[in-house]
Design an enzyme around this catalytic site. Sequence first.
Site, mmCIF file in Angstrom:
data_model
loop_
_atom_site.group_PDB
_atom_site.id
_atom_site.type_symbol
_atom_site.label_atom_id
_atom_site.label_comp_id
_atom_site.label_asym_id
_atom_site.label_seq_id
_atom_site.Cartn_x
_atom_site.Cartn_y
_atom_site.Cartn_z
ATOM 1 C CG ASP A 202 -2.445 -23.995 74.042
ATOM 2 O OD1 ASP A 202 -2.535 -23.700 72.836
ATOM 3 O OD2 ASP A 202 -3.046 -24.957 74.554
ATOM 4 C CE LYS A 227 -8.508 -28.401 68.580
ATOM 5 N NZ LYS A 227 -8.093 -28.016 69.914
HETATM 6 C C1 LIG Z 1 -7.600 -28.678 71.062
HETATM 7 C C2 LIG Z 1 -6.692 -27.979 71.982
HETATM 8 C C3 LIG Z 1 -5.647 -28.667 72.639
HETATM 9 C C4 LIG Z 1 -5.447 -30.166 72.487
HETATM 10 O O1 LIG Z 1 -5.068 -30.528 71.189
HETATM 11 P P1 LIG Z 1 -5.451 -31.930 70.489
HETATM 12 O O2 LIG Z 1 -4.850 -31.784 69.134
HETATM 13 O O3 LIG Z 1 -6.945 -32.042 70.486
HETATM 14 O O4 LIG Z 1 -4.820 -33.016 71.291
HETATM 15 C C5 LIG Z 1 -4.800 -27.936 73.444
HETATM 16 N N1 LIG Z 1 -4.970 -26.608 73.643
HETATM 17 C C6 LIG Z 1 -5.967 -25.928 73.050
HETATM 18 C C7 LIG Z 1 -6.106 -24.458 73.307
HETATM 19 C C8 LIG Z 1 -6.862 -26.579 72.205
HETATM 20 O O5 LIG Z 1 -7.862 -25.892 71.638
#
Ligand SMILES: *Cc1c(COP(=O)(O)O)cnc(C)c1O
Length: 417
Positions: A202, A227
């Site tokens: 991730d 983000k």
């Molecule tokens: C926000 C986030 C997610 C999930 O993403 P969404 O766009 O809110 O569904 C997954 N991994 C991390 C590290 C995040 O900060």
Amino acid sequence: MSPADERPGDGGSGDAVVVPGEDGTGRVGGAGGFETRAIHAGQPPDPATGAVIPPISISTTFVQAAPGRPGRYEYARSANPTREALETCLAALEEGREAFAFSSGMAAEDALARALLRPGDRVLLGRDAYGGTLRLFSRVLAEAGITWSSVPLTDPAALAEHWPEDTRLVWVETPSNPRLEIVDVAAVAEVAHRRGAQVVVDNTFATPYLQQPLRLGADAVVHSATKYLGGHSDVVAGAVVTDDPGLGERLRFLQNATGAVPGPFDVYLLLRGIKTLAVRMERHCANAAAVADLLAGHPAVARVVHPGRPDHPGHAVAARQMRGFGGMVAAVLAGGEDAAVDLVARTRLFTLAESLGGVESLIEHPARMTHSGAADTDLAVDPGLVRLSVGLETLDDLLDDLRRALDGIGDGTSAVS
Ligand SMILES: *Cc1c(COP(=O)(O)O)cnc(C)c1O
């Protein structure tokens, strides 16, 4: 030079011109430096009109020459030209073969987990994980027979020693959310691959500007594009990038079969945001380092967590596998939970809100907010911890805001208690 000579893609004006997607490496849009790819990959001027910005393609369906003889596009869930531009750009940024855009980071994670796991398989998460990822595995995929456990991925040697035999996948977050733990992606990939398992990273916190997990040995990268990629807190989206053609085929099938695709307007916002990713990340990193210094020097703070600080246990690995240390900072308050809750109510520029990665600075209390669901698990967060997403406001204003809020902790004037 006439405007036509400057067109990326026409190839006629010398070696300063980059031709996205035609660099001969077989990677889509792989030509040029990072900033060039962020601005041009997948986005040549529109051949129909010459528009420099690709049009937002809103049509849900496309004309067919005869029954069952569609052109390049058929139906917009399956493929959409604007979405393809984004997918080409993301693949180029992560230096992967293919990218797939989804309607949220969670939709991207769900599709990727379905593509990689079968009933009876185990996934290993780190000791720290995004709350939604934990919920996806513990409450959704568990019902489909997929088991998970949380292990210290920060210690690849221990991982090799205590490897559960049914493990098929290691799910890495680095830096992790919210404790900013650093995992050595190359070392974990080596342990996992030797045992026939795959590795997902991730890359939401680092972005491909700071870290390219596929180049470190990961099999796939997943993003919450909500983000830093979007970068302006105005679009929810996700993506998966991979080098593996078989995985790419399964993801393409699932993207269409389960249908969690982003709309063309959201895709446009992402393409627009990504053009400035490199300069934004540079400033996020610089501002975050200064904020970490301020926090470290304040008596109300017991511990600052930032991978750029030499006392961070993952500092050396971060320095090796990242171009910069990112825009996220965490801190444990000397006064514990009460002080943490007091602090997040006192800041003004640092807005009390979930999410991260936008141009505006945010502050939050993970134990009561983003990570409240992890309260009774191995992944519970210290209630004295606050998480800051350091934005792009004037640095002195950010530092003044924090200093004033820290100085006031416990004096009884805060709006909440
Ligand atoms: C926000 C986030 C997610 C999930 O993403 P969404 O766009 O809110 O569904 C997954 N991994 C991390 C590290 C995040 O900060």
